[in-house]
Design a protein around this motif. Structure first.
Motif, PDB file in Angstrom:
ATOM      1  N   ASN A 124     -14.186 -11.488-106.987  1.00  0.00           N
ATOM      2  CA  ASN A 124     -14.260 -11.114-105.563  1.00  0.00           C
ATOM      3  C   ASN A 124     -15.715 -10.900-105.148  1.00  0.00           C
ATOM      4  N   LYS A 125     -16.547 -11.875-105.444  1.00  0.00           N
ATOM      5  CA  LYS A 125     -17.985 -11.659-105.237  1.00  0.00           C
ATOM      6  C   LYS A 125     -18.384 -11.390-103.784  1.00  0.00           C
TER       7      LYS A 125
ATOM      8  N   ALA B 248     -17.462  -7.923-103.105  1.00  0.00           N
ATOM      9  CA  ALA B 248     -18.305  -7.021-103.908  1.00  0.00           C
ATOM     10  C   ALA B 248     -19.689  -6.895-103.267  1.00  0.00           C
TER      11      ALA B 248
ATOM     12  N   SER C 233     -16.870 -11.244-111.804  1.00  0.00           N
ATOM     13  CA  SER C 233     -16.078 -10.794-110.657  1.00  0.00           C
ATOM     14  C   SER C 233     -15.442 -11.980-109.934  1.00  0.00           C
TER      15      SER C 233
ATOM     16  N   MET D 292     -23.554  -6.278-109.726  1.00  0.00           N
ATOM     17  CA  MET D 292     -22.273  -6.967-109.616  1.00  0.00           C
ATOM     18  C   MET D 292     -21.969  -7.700-110.924  1.00  0.00           C
TER      19      MET D 292
ATOM     20  N   ASP E 181     -16.026  -4.771-110.394  1.00  0.00           N
ATOM     21  CA  ASP E 181     -16.772  -5.727-109.561  1.00  0.00           C
ATOM     22  C   ASP E 181     -18.190  -5.228-109.295  1.00  0.00           C
TER      23      ASP E 181
ATOM     24  N   ILE F  15     -11.340  -4.367-104.574  1.00  0.00           N
ATOM     25  CA  ILE F  15     -12.403  -4.444-105.581  1.00  0.00           C
ATOM     26  C   ILE F  15     -12.526  -3.097-106.306  1.00  0.00           C
TER      27      ILE F  15
END
Lengths: 306, 396
Positions: free
Chosen positions: B302-303, B306, B300, B296, B89, B34
């Motif tokens: 890649n939550k 993140a 994103s 955030m 992110d 991230i």
């Protein structure tokens, strides 16, 4: 017959080979032109068309948004008093700065066109502000002209030249006239060197003074350079942004005194996130620049071309 | 023959088993990369964030974070990244822009992550967390904050025979008058032509920046603030300077700045002795909270990873590390700020988050600055300015 046939065929072959050579030459020419044209198309034409498209929509960071469309953005820009102030500021600035830049540039060009000692040193020195970072120069000048800075200390003033609404515009005029004069000087220097020595010799034989020679020979023969500088630096002045941004911290203050159309566009795009209004302001401003350039062409440029 | 076949088959099974184990191992240790971004106030902040990210990476094997400093115009740079759908992110968000970024749909609401991970939001000072909330939806957790305080030049105060910094509006005016009368300073108070300072006085007078902006209380506070400037007791810092610099150079005796003044004075004017007292008060205490969140990106991909980082950075462990250098104040009541910050921390219960979650705040701020300059120069009335700003905050 066979001989006659051969003699008829020869020019045809020659014509055809010449046509081929011309075609090849043209292809090379267009090929070379294609690359810069593609760059121009991608980075100028396409964004311009896209900006015109955006200007008819309510457009945010992620694209089209529901809400007003059509000519709403144009109406908003044209009725916004801040945009009016920006136009007034830039008109005053351009009218003041362009003649000053040209006069300073011409003066510097005349100085270093003569046979003076250390000519190259002065050329480099005068040109330096033009190539130095405008941000760095502005920051140094802000200090230099601050109420307790060297300028005020030396002359016994206490004016905040860049912090006062009544003086900041003129201060930016002075700053930019100084930084741009080096570039103007280069153009005038090139034009001065293209004037034949014969005319000066003839004037000297007639007993003309240096002052009279300048006004009757040099200045009129520099007309193409005057027109070029007027158009190029006029458009450059209309696009003022850096100094306004740095001096005001992006607000266009104090009291909108440093708000310019480009700063207005920036604020609409990156503070309000209203890219539709920003694009509409851009299109309106482009129209104004276009009208001014055409007007300049019809008043001075056509005479130069003829 | 059978024995040989059994050996070959055995080897084959072993190889397959080994490959499967290795594959499972790889899956178990799959690392999610991230990106983290923010601005930097200087090398100290940059190094500290990098140190925090390194510590996070060392303690979280499944997430790897990379920190990038965005130099220059942070808002414009982030806008370009949002538009290109490649925003970091996790990133810094100033409370003054959270409202407009939320409205643009680029900030991820965090409530579902909070609920799922049972993240303790009660540790944050409510006013500070409130700066990043819209209704009950949380769009970021404050990483730090600072209110305003009263800072005075001890040397100039000593020369004027004044023993302590002003605590009220009346004392502020009388101390400044004393300094002028005794010839200690021509204009003792430095006041920026900035609502980010004047706003505190509006709250001190019982006014508000979110309700009824054109109220009499707000107008009276503006008149007091501008009156100090017009009477000559105060002055605005010249272009290119700020009140911190004016204090350091000995031009100003009284200023109102935040915690950011302390590292600045230590590095730039280490020999200038100055005192810090809580912000002056009018009818009541009033202050502004300048705060920045870790938020955030909505885009994103890649939550969960993140969130792992964001919750660690703003959690107790992350905040303890963040507070270690004294660059800012802790937004959490369970993490102590570095010593000597009492005058600032006293404002935590009543300081209002600068920006107020208003989606039009960033553009209204331009109107605020320009109109205040106009009021100071006399080309606009207080009433006109309050009306202009009120309209700008409504997006008109």
């Amino acid at each position: 017959m066979a001989t006659a046939g051969a003699t008829e065929a020869a020019p045809t072959r020659l014509r055809s080979s010449m046509f081929g050579a011309r075609l090849g030459e043209a292809a090379w020419g267009y090929g070379f032109a294609l690359v810069p044209f593609a760059v121009f198309g991608i980075f100028f034409i396409y964004p311009f068309i896209y900006a015109v498209y955006i200007s008819f929509f309510h457009w945010g960071i992620l694209g089209k948004q529901p809400g007003a469309s059509g000519t709403y953005n144009y109406a908003k820009v044209l009725h916004d008093p801040v945009f009016h102030t920006a136009l007034k500021n830039i008109a005053e600035y351009t009218v003041a700065v362009v003649p000053l830049e040209m006069a300073l540039g011409l003066l510097l060009a005349l100085l270093i066109n003569g046979k003076i000692r250390g000519r190259n040193f002065f050329r480099a020195g005068f040109y330096f502000p033009s190539i130095a970072s405008s941000v760095a120069i502005t920051v140094i000048i802000l200090y230099f002209f601050s109420p307790t800075g060297p300028f005020n200390t030396f002359f016994g003033f206490s004016t905040d030249w860049f912090g006062n609404a009544s003086t900041v515009g003129w201060s930016i005029v002075g700053l930019n006239a100084w930084t741009t004069s080096g570039t103007v000087m280069i153009f005038y220097l090139a034009a001065l060197q293209s004037i034949s020595n014969d005319v000066y010799e003839a004037a000297a034989l007639d007993g003309a003074s240096a002052w009279r020679t300048f006004w009757k020979i040099t200045f009129p023969l520099l007309r193409p350079a005057h027109f070029f500088c007027l158009v190029v630096f006029g458009i450059g002045a209309l696009k003022l942004f850096d100094q306004s941004f740095i001096v005001s911290g992006g607000t266009g203050g104090p009291n909108y005194a440093t708000t310019t159309p480009i700063l207005y566009i920036y604020q609409q795009a990156f503070k309000t996130f209203d890219f539709g209004v920003a694009s509409a302001a851009g299109v309106v401003f482009l129209g104004i620049i276009l009208v001014l350039t055409v007007a300049q062409w019809f008043t001075i440029g056509r005479q130069e071309a003829s | 023959m059978t024995k040989r076949l059994a050996v070959v088959l055995g080897l084959l099974v072993a190889v397959v088993a080994l490959a499967a184990t290795a594959q499972a191992g790889l899956r178990a240790h799959k690392v999610t990369n991230i990106t983290v971004a923010g601005w930097s106030s200087g090398p100290d902040e940059d190094a500290l964030v990098q140190q925090m990210v390194n510590k996070f990476n060392a303690t979280h094997s499944s997430v790897h974070a990379s920190w990038t400093v965005i130099n220059g115009d942070y808002g414009a740079a982030m806008t370009a990244r949002f538009a290109a759908r490649n925003a970091p992110d996790v990133f810094y968000v100033d409370s003054s822009v959270i409202g407009s970024w939320e409205k643009q749909g680029v900030i991820q609401p965090l409530n579902s992550f909070v609920k799922k991970s049972h993240y303790n939001t009660k540790a944050f000072y409510p006013k500070l967390l409130g700066a990043f909330k819209k209704g009950s939806t949380i769009y970021g957790f404050p990483k730090d904050w600072s209110p305003l305080a009263t800072e005075v030049n001890n040397n100039l105060f000593g020369r004027a025979g004044i023993k302590s910094a002003p605590r009220t509006w009346a004392q502020l005016r009388s101390d400044a008058k004393t300094m002028v009368q005794k010839g200690v300073s021509k204009h003792p108070i430095c006041l920026s032509a900035d609502w980010a300072r004047m706003g505190a006085f509006m709250y001190q007078n019982g006014g508000s920046l979110t309700k009824n902006l054109t109220s009499g209380a707000n107008a009276a506070a503006v008149n007091f603030y501008v009156g100090l400037l017009k009477s000559g007791l105060a002055y605005t810092p010249p272009a290119g300077s700020w009140c911190g610099q004016e204090l350091g150079q000995g031009h100003a005796a009284i200023i109102f700045e935040g915690n950011w003044l302390l590292p600045y004075m230590k590095s730039t004017y280490p020999n200038v002795h100055f005192g810090i007292r809580p912000m002056v008060k009018g009818k009541q205490n009033g202050n502004l909270a300048f705060t920045v969140s870790w938020s955030m990106a909505k885009s994103s991909s890649n939550k969960p990873a993140a969130w792992t980082l964001l919750s660690w950075l703003t959690g107790k462990q992350g905040e303890k590390l963040w507070m270690s250098k004294g660059l800012a104040l802790s937004p959490r009541s369970d993490v102590k700020s570095i010593g000597g910050r009492g005058p600032f921390l006293a404002a935590a219960p009543f300081a209002h988050g600068w920006g107020f979650g208003n989606p039009n705040f960033a553009s209204a701020y331009t109107v605020m600055g320009n109109d205040l300059n106009a009021v100071i120069s006399g080309s606009k009335t207080t009433k006109q300015m309050l009306s202009d700003v009120s309209n700008a905050l409504k997006g008109h």
